[in-house]
Scaffold this motif. Structure first.
Motif, PDB file in Angstrom:
ATOM      1  N   VAL A 140      39.622 -27.792 -42.174  1.00 56.15           N
ATOM      2  CA  VAL A 140      40.040 -28.710 -43.224  1.00 56.15           C
ATOM      3  C   VAL A 140      39.274 -28.356 -44.493  1.00 56.15           C
ATOM      4  O   VAL A 140      38.049 -28.247 -44.475  1.00 56.15           O
ATOM      5  N   ILE A 141      40.006 -28.146 -45.568  1.00 50.80           N
ATOM      6  CA  ILE A 141      39.410 -27.785 -46.850  1.00 50.80           C
ATOM      7  C   ILE A 141      39.810 -28.837 -47.874  1.00 50.80           C
ATOM      8  O   ILE A 141      41.006 -29.088 -48.076  1.00 50.80           O
ATOM      9  N   GLU A 164      54.063 -23.514 -44.149  1.00 51.33           N
ATOM     10  CA  GLU A 164      53.761 -24.943 -44.134  1.00 51.33           C
ATOM     11  C   GLU A 164      54.254 -25.537 -42.828  1.00 51.33           C
ATOM     12  O   GLU A 164      55.411 -25.355 -42.442  1.00 51.33           O
ATOM     13  N   LEU A 165      53.371 -26.278 -42.162  1.00 50.99           N
ATOM     14  CA  LEU A 165      53.708 -26.914 -40.884  1.00 50.99           C
ATOM     15  C   LEU A 165      53.941 -28.407 -41.026  1.00 50.99           C
ATOM     16  O   LEU A 165      54.750 -28.980 -40.316  1.00 50.99           O
ATOM     17  N   ASP A 166      53.175 -29.037 -41.925  1.00 46.78           N
ATOM     18  CA  ASP A 166      53.251 -30.493 -42.039  1.00 46.78           C
ATOM     19  C   ASP A 166      52.732 -30.916 -43.401  1.00 46.78           C
ATOM     20  O   ASP A 166      51.897 -30.238 -44.002  1.00 46.78           O
ATOM     21  N   ARG A 167      53.245 -32.045 -43.855  1.00 51.04           N
ATOM     22  CA  ARG A 167      52.802 -32.640 -45.120  1.00 51.04           C
ATOM     23  C   ARG A 167      52.650 -34.131 -44.851  1.00 51.04           C
ATOM     24  O   ARG A 167      53.589 -34.801 -44.443  1.00 51.04           O
ATOM     25  N   ILE A 192      48.277 -31.034 -46.675  1.00 51.03           N
ATOM     26  CA  ILE A 192      49.265 -30.035 -46.267  1.00 51.03           C
ATOM     27  C   ILE A 192      48.627 -29.167 -45.183  1.00 51.03           C
ATOM     28  O   ILE A 192      47.531 -28.630 -45.379  1.00 51.03           O
ATOM     29  N   GLU A 193      49.308 -29.045 -44.052  1.00 52.83           N
ATOM     30  CA  GLU A 193      48.827 -28.167 -42.978  1.00 52.83           C
ATOM     31  C   GLU A 193      49.656 -26.893 -42.977  1.00 52.83           C
ATOM     32  O   GLU A 193      50.881 -26.938 -43.015  1.00 52.83           O
ATOM     33  N   ILE A 194      48.957 -25.756 -42.956  1.00 51.88           N
ATOM     34  CA  ILE A 194      49.623 -24.465 -42.867  1.00 51.88           C
ATOM     35  C   ILE A 194      49.120 -23.745 -41.624  1.00 51.88           C
ATOM     36  O   ILE A 194      48.006 -23.997 -41.150  1.00 51.88           O
ATOM     37  N   VAL A 252      44.147 -27.166 -43.011  1.00 48.50           N
ATOM     38  CA  VAL A 252      44.620 -28.409 -43.601  1.00 48.50           C
ATOM     39  C   VAL A 252      43.972 -28.510 -44.975  1.00 48.50           C
ATOM     40  O   VAL A 252      42.741 -28.508 -45.090  1.00 48.50           O
ATOM     41  N   LEU A 253      44.802 -28.550 -46.020  1.00 43.75           N
ATOM     42  CA  LEU A 253      44.328 -28.695 -47.390  1.00 43.75           C
ATOM     43  C   LEU A 253      44.433 -30.168 -47.718  1.00 43.75           C
ATOM     44  O   LEU A 253      45.532 -30.714 -47.803  1.00 43.75           O
ATOM     45  N   SER A 254      43.286 -30.798 -47.859  1.00 40.30           N
ATOM     46  CA  SER A 254      43.208 -32.245 -48.004  1.00 40.30           C
ATOM     47  C   SER A 254      42.853 -32.615 -49.437  1.00 40.30           C
ATOM     48  O   SER A 254      41.880 -32.098 -49.988  1.00 40.30           O
TER      49      SER A 254
END
Length: 132
Positions: A9-10, A30-33, A39-41, A56-58
């Motif tokens: 997680v960043i 992209e897997l999920d938003r 955003i999860e990639i 996961v870009l938080s």
């Protein structure tokens, strides 16, 4: 077996921008938003729980205080280090100075938000979907 790293997680001022950058760097999608803007990639066809961790870009507006205590190391899979360096710079990475001597066999770079990462000399085989 103990644990595996499943996701990193960043915190990001602009999760979309970093998701786009790291997707290009790693060949992720992209897997999920989430509703909070996260955003999860991750690897195409593997996703969460596969052989590689997802990112996961938080969203965060908190200022970063100094150098992060953790950074990501990447290795090219389909080209030599110099060619990969040029690709990463073209994607928006920048060179970072963390006190290198110039004798290292890796490059210290920063993503578009200034998070340091290293491009290692070693070339790795790509991870294939379904591998564990």
């Amino acid at each position: 077996m103990a644990c595996r790293i499943s996701e990193l997680v960043i915190d990001a001022a602009d999760p979309g921008r970093l998701a786009a950058f790291w997707s290009e760097v790693l060949g992720y999608v992209e897997l999920d938003r989430e509703d909070d803007g996260s955003i999860e990639i991750g690897p195409p066809e593997a996703g969460f729980g596969g052989p590689q961790p997802t990112l996961v870009l938080s969203p965060s507006n908190a200022p970063r205080a100094g150098k992060l205590p953790l950074h990501i190391d990447v290795s090219a899979t389909d080209r030599d280090q110099e060619a990969e360096l040029e690709r990463l710079l073209a994607l928006g990475a920048g060179r970072a100075d963390v006190g290198q001597t110039g004798a290292e066999n890796w490059y210290v770079l920063a993503d578009p938000e200034g998070n340091e990462f290293c491009l290692l000399h070693a070339r790795l085989r790509p991870v294939r979907p379904g591998a564990s």
